[in-house]
Write a protein that holds these residues in place. Structure first.
Motif, short mmCIF file in Angstrom:
data_model
loop_
_atom_site.label_atom_id
_atom_site.label_comp_id
_atom_site.label_asym_id
_atom_site.label_seq_id
_atom_site.Cartn_x
_atom_site.Cartn_y
_atom_site.Cartn_z
N THR A 144 49.40 44.58 35.34
CA THR A 144 50.60 45.37 35.05
C THR A 144 50.36 46.87 35.16
OG1 THR A 144 50.07 45.36 32.68
CG2 THR A 144 51.53 43.61 33.50
N GLY A 145 49.17 47.25 35.54
CA GLY A 145 48.85 48.68 35.63
C GLY A 145 49.37 49.32 36.90
N ALA A 146 49.00 50.57 37.07
CA ALA A 146 49.40 51.34 38.25
C ALA A 146 48.66 50.86 39.49
CB ALA A 146 49.11 52.82 38.02
N ILE A 147 49.31 51.01 40.63
CA ILE A 147 48.65 50.77 41.92
C ILE A 147 48.11 52.13 42.34
CG2 ILE A 147 48.96 49.92 44.29
CD1 ILE A 147 49.62 47.80 42.20
N ASP A 148 46.94 52.46 41.79
CA ASP A 148 46.41 53.82 41.94
C ASP A 148 45.05 53.90 42.62
OD1 ASP A 148 44.81 52.75 39.95
OD2 ASP A 148 45.42 54.19 38.41
N GLY A 149 44.48 52.76 42.99
CA GLY A 149 43.18 52.78 43.67
C GLY A 149 42.00 53.00 42.75
N ILE A 150 42.24 52.95 41.44
CA ILE A 150 41.16 53.12 40.46
C ILE A 150 40.95 51.78 39.75
CG2 ILE A 150 40.43 54.32 38.36
CD1 ILE A 150 42.33 56.63 39.30
N ALA A 151 39.75 51.28 39.82
CA ALA A 151 39.44 49.96 39.25
C ALA A 151 39.13 50.10 37.76
CB ALA A 151 38.29 49.32 39.99
N GLY A 152 40.14 50.39 36.98
CA GLY A 152 39.97 50.54 35.54
C GLY A 152 39.93 49.19 34.83
N ALA A 153 40.07 49.25 33.51
CA ALA A 153 39.95 48.05 32.67
C ALA A 153 41.01 47.00 33.02
CB ALA A 153 40.05 48.45 31.20
N GLY A 154 42.24 47.44 33.27
CA GLY A 154 43.30 46.48 33.60
C GLY A 154 43.04 45.77 34.91
N THR A 155 42.58 46.51 35.91
CA THR A 155 42.25 45.92 37.21
C THR A 155 41.11 44.92 37.05
OG1 THR A 155 42.92 47.95 38.33
CG2 THR A 155 41.53 46.43 39.59
N GLN A 156 40.09 45.32 36.32
CA GLN A 156 38.94 44.43 36.12
C GLN A 156 39.33 43.17 35.35
OE1 GLN A 156 35.39 46.47 34.80
NE2 GLN A 156 35.81 48.21 36.12
N ALA A 157 40.19 43.31 34.35
CA ALA A 157 40.62 42.14 33.56
C ALA A 157 41.41 41.16 34.45
CB ALA A 157 41.46 42.59 32.37
N ALA A 158 42.28 41.69 35.29
CA ALA A 158 43.06 40.82 36.18
C ALA A 158 42.14 40.17 37.22
CB ALA A 158 44.17 41.62 36.86
N PHE A 159 41.16 40.89 37.73
CA PHE A 159 40.22 40.33 38.70
C PHE A 159 39.41 39.22 38.03
CE2 PHE A 159 36.43 41.10 41.68
CZ PHE A 159 37.03 40.47 42.74
N LYS A 160 39.05 39.42 36.77
CA LYS A 160 38.31 38.41 36.01
C LYS A 160 39.18 37.16 35.82
CE LYS A 160 35.32 39.73 32.75
NZ LYS A 160 34.05 39.05 32.94
N ARG A 161 40.47 37.33 35.51
CA ARG A 161 41.38 36.18 35.37
C ARG A 161 41.45 35.39 36.68
NH1 ARG A 161 44.27 39.83 32.36
NH2 ARG A 161 45.69 40.41 34.06
N PHE A 162 41.53 36.14 37.79
CA PHE A 162 41.54 35.49 39.11
C PHE A 162 40.27 34.66 39.30
CE2 PHE A 162 39.72 36.10 43.42
CZ PHE A 162 40.44 35.12 44.08
N ALA A 163 39.10 35.27 39.06
CA ALA A 163 37.83 34.57 39.27
C ALA A 163 37.73 33.34 38.38
CB ALA A 163 36.67 35.52 38.98
N ASN A 164 38.12 33.46 37.14
CA ASN A 164 38.01 32.33 36.23
C ASN A 164 39.03 31.24 36.54
OD1 ASN A 164 35.78 33.08 34.64
ND2 ASN A 164 37.04 34.61 33.63
N GLY A 165 40.12 31.59 37.21
CA GLY A 165 41.09 30.60 37.64
C GLY A 165 40.63 29.79 38.84
N LEU A 166 39.54 30.20 39.46
CA LEU A 166 39.03 29.48 40.63
C LEU A 166 38.28 28.22 40.26
CD1 LEU A 166 37.84 32.52 42.78
CD2 LEU A 166 39.89 31.11 43.13
N GLY A 167 37.99 28.05 38.97
CA GLY A 167 37.33 26.81 38.53
C GLY A 167 35.87 26.85 38.42
#
Length: 150
Positions: A127-150
């Motif tokens: 839900t964060g900005a599309i700003d090109g900065i991999a902050g905490a929100g970006t990392q949390a969403a990337f982690k959700r994606f990875a953990n959803g892969l099984g």
């Protein structure tokens, strides 16, 4: 006569200044040029920065690598280190799914992060900005994606 001796004095002073300045330039150049050992150390310290896991653990990064191998022609090791080859495959994915138009070079720059954020917003609750900065929100969403892969 005075003008000749004045001219000689002026020429002598100019030569002395020029020689002194040349010595300073040479000394500065020698001091600024790193030795081969310093250059090698600098290269070695840069190498680990090529791995960009964006907050993922090694196990989570391995899940992403397996997914990239299956769908986006990742041919590197499943080692939990998202390096250049992993990011090239991710950029191929982002080109297909998120409008990434930059080079497929494996460099995790702002354009790669922007495309990742855009895709994470669509698919993983970012839900964060599309700003090109991999902050905490970006990392949390990337982690959700990875953990959803099984």
């Amino acid at each position: 006569m005075r003008s000749k001796s004045m001219a000689r004095t002026l020429v002598t002073a100019t030569v002395i200044c020029a020689v002194g300045a040349a010595g300073l330039v040479t000394t500065g150049t020698a001091a600024a040029a790193p030795s081969g050992k310093q250059q090698a150390a600098a290269s070695e310290s840069v190498a680990p920065l090529a791995v960009v896991n964006l907050g993922l653990t090694s196990a989570e990064a391995q899940k992403v690598q397996r997914w990239l191998r299956t769908y986006f022609n990742y041919t590197g090791a499943i080692d939990g280190q998202l390096g250049t080859e992993s990011w090239k495959a991710m950029q191929r994915f982002l080109r297909q799914q998120a409008g990434y138009t930059d080079a497929i070079d494996g460099i995790v720059g702002p354009n790669t992060i922007r495309a990742l954020q855009y895709w994470l917003r669509q698919a993983n609750g970012y839900t964060g900005a599309i700003d090109g900065i991999a902050g905490a929100g970006t990392q949390a969403a990337f982690k959700r994606f990875a953990n959803g892969l099984g």
